[in-house]
Design a protein around this motif. Structure first.
Motif, PDB file in Angstrom:
ATOM      1  N   GLY A 168      40.541  89.146  19.596  1.00  0.00           N
ATOM      2  CA  GLY A 168      40.135  89.607  20.920  1.00  0.00           C
ATOM      3  C   GLY A 168      38.761  89.142  21.360  1.00  0.00           C
ATOM      4  O   GLY A 168      38.158  89.733  22.256  1.00  0.00           O
ATOM      5  N   GLY A 169      38.242  88.065  20.742  1.00  0.00           N
ATOM      6  CA  GLY A 169      36.923  87.576  21.118  1.00  0.00           C
ATOM      7  C   GLY A 169      35.784  88.443  20.623  1.00  0.00           C
ATOM      8  O   GLY A 169      34.659  88.319  21.104  1.00  0.00           O
ATOM      9  N   ASP A 226      38.693  85.134  26.610  1.00  0.00           N
ATOM     10  CA  ASP A 226      38.039  86.248  27.287  1.00  0.00           C
ATOM     11  C   ASP A 226      38.157  87.510  26.440  1.00  0.00           C
ATOM     12  O   ASP A 226      39.056  87.605  25.601  1.00  0.00           O
ATOM     13  N   PRO A 227      37.228  88.471  26.630  1.00  0.00           N
ATOM     14  CA  PRO A 227      36.186  88.593  27.645  1.00  0.00           C
ATOM     15  C   PRO A 227      35.060  87.567  27.451  1.00  0.00           C
ATOM     16  O   PRO A 227      34.681  87.280  26.316  1.00  0.00           O
ATOM     17  N   VAL A 260      39.608  77.064  21.747  1.00  0.00           N
ATOM     18  CA  VAL A 260      40.413  78.135  22.335  1.00  0.00           C
ATOM     19  C   VAL A 260      40.336  79.307  21.368  1.00  0.00           C
ATOM     20  O   VAL A 260      41.117  79.425  20.431  1.00  0.00           O
ATOM     21  N   MET A 261      39.358  80.172  21.605  1.00  0.00           N
ATOM     22  CA  MET A 261      39.062  81.251  20.673  1.00  0.00           C
ATOM     23  C   MET A 261      40.082  82.381  20.757  1.00  0.00           C
ATOM     24  O   MET A 261      40.499  82.950  19.747  1.00  0.00           O
ATOM     25  N   CYS A 262      40.470  82.718  21.973  1.00  0.00           N
ATOM     26  CA  CYS A 262      41.477  83.756  22.183  1.00  0.00           C
ATOM     27  C   CYS A 262      42.102  83.518  23.559  1.00  0.00           C
ATOM     28  O   CYS A 262      41.782  82.537  24.226  1.00  0.00           O
ATOM     29  N   GLU A 301      42.851  78.231  35.564  1.00  0.00           N
ATOM     30  CA  GLU A 301      41.501  77.669  35.488  1.00  0.00           C
ATOM     31  C   GLU A 301      41.234  77.073  34.107  1.00  0.00           C
ATOM     32  O   GLU A 301      40.666  75.987  33.983  1.00  0.00           O
ATOM     33  N   ALA A 302      41.663  77.779  33.061  1.00  0.00           N
ATOM     34  CA  ALA A 302      41.448  77.288  31.702  1.00  0.00           C
ATOM     35  C   ALA A 302      42.234  75.998  31.457  1.00  0.00           C
ATOM     36  O   ALA A 302      41.702  75.030  30.892  1.00  0.00           O
TER      37      ALA A 302
END
Length: 382
Positions: free
Chosen positions: A54-55, A113-114, A189-191, A198-199
């Motif tokens: 979850g970042g 995100d977040p 791409v962490m999460c 946009e990503a």
């Protein structure tokens, strides 16, 4: 220095998945805390490994996990087993060692995100020039033609937007910033990103050119590596049916990148090579994550003789992730001639249900309590 948990010889250590083992949706197992205490009292080190995160920082995730596990226990008394950032492995945790040093002073596009949380993780990994995809799109505000329209509550179509005047009268999209000459060295791409469009647009732009504000396509350099932390296409959220995860995002990115290459008239026979060069997968069941997992298990164990056997156990609920990782690990160590053996313990409290294909799990049990009892007996502690 890593905190040494009590250990035994030959080395015995356990890795636990989290979702489907300690928690089921938003409910937490009442048996998890006592099961961990049993391992602790037997001197068996353990780590937690999840394709989520979850970042969050490992310390923040571990604090919340420990609170939930202990809070669900029917009897939370006794010595508390280790549940901290030391033995918490999130999907992106291997990046701190594997990618942090080489990317510390390089420009990287950070996806997930977040926003504030993932930037905090990037900073903790030593990434000094991480650029969040939303920040990049805000700065280069024509990257996403829908952002301004969304913020203004207007339509993005030309007849409805606020731009007026003859051709050439606007400099929108031509602004140049100092960092634009600094090429991106990687995409992380962490999460899961909140803004898929946009990503995806930002990543495809970077894949086509490491300096996307300066050129549309640069054939003189290979595409930058894109690291994905989690291969799961589907995951179990609160909805009654599985939802798309980061693996689905990767599928979408792959399709859109190939479509963009076609539009740029890049020969079709080059597409697969470009993808193979760029896309890098982490998380269970990849070899990269299991090698990192083994390093952690060894760090939290006392030293053993060089010729001693290492018996590792994976407790999970997903045959395609947890048990597939075990299967691949055993193939790897057999080929290397290593005295390492993984056993897969499949619980029935998550993805796997009684009667499903087990993918070669060593045993199937009802839940985490039975899993630990089986491990203690199998390893000769009972």
């Amino acid at each position: 220095a890593a905190k040494k948990q009590k250990t035994a010889k030959p080395r015995v250590a356990v890795a636990f998945d989290i979702d489907g083992v300690f928690k089921y949706g938003r409910e937490w197992s009442p048996d998890g805390y006592a099961a961990l205490q049993k391992l602790h009292n037997a001197g068996i080190p353990h780590v937690f490994v999840t394709n989520g995160g979850g970042g969050l920082l490992e310390s923040v995730y571990a604090e919340g996990f420990a609170s939930k596990v202990k809070g669900a226990a029917s009897d939370p008394s006794g010595e508390e087993p280790l549940m901290s950032e030391e033995n918490m492995i999130l999907s992106y945790s291997p990046w701190k060692r594997a990618l942090g040093p080489q990317l510390a002073n390089r420009r990287v596009l950070l996806v997930g995100d977040p926003r504030e949380k993932v930037l905090q993780v990037a900073e903790s990994y030593g990434l000094k020039k991480a650029v969040h995809y939303q920040d990049y799109a805000r700065l280069h505000h024509t990257v996403n033609p829908f952002r301004a329209a969304k913020e203004d509550g207007a339509s993005h179509t030309a007849v409805a937007n606020k731009a007026e005047g003859p051709i050439g009268s606007h400099s929108v999209g031509t602004a140049h910033f100092a960092d634009d000459d600094d090429p991106f060295a990687a995409v992380l791409v962490m999460c899961d990103p909140y803004e898929w469009f946009e990503a995806l647009q930002c990543i495809v732009d970077v894949l086509c050119s490491p300096t996307p504000a300066n050129s549309e396509y640069d054939a003189s350099v290979p595409p930058v590596p894109v690291h994905f932390s989690n291969p799961d296409v589907l995951w179990k959220a609160q909805h009654p049916y599985p939802r798309f995860g980061q693996g689905a995002f990767k599928i979408a990115l792959r399709a859109l990148y190939k479509t963009r290459l076609r539009s740029l008239r890049v020969p079709e026979e080059m597409h697969d090579d470009l993808l193979a060069t760029s896309f890098r997968q982490w998380g269970k069941p990849t070899d990269a994550t299991f090698r990192f997992l083994e390093e952690r298990l060894r760090e939290y164990s006392a030293p053993i003789d060089d010729d001693s056997v290492e018996n590792f156990y994976m407790v999970g609920d997903n045959p395609a992730s947890d048990i597939e990782g075990v299967r691949r690990a055993n193939i790897y160590h057999k080929a290397q001639g290593n005295a390492v053996k993984w056993s897969g313990v499949l619980v029935q409290t998550g993805v796997y249900k009684d009667g499903d294909e087990t993918n070669g799990a060593t045993t199937t049990v009802h839940g985490v309590a039975e899993a630990v009892d089986w491990i203690l007996k199998h390893a000769g502690f009972q």
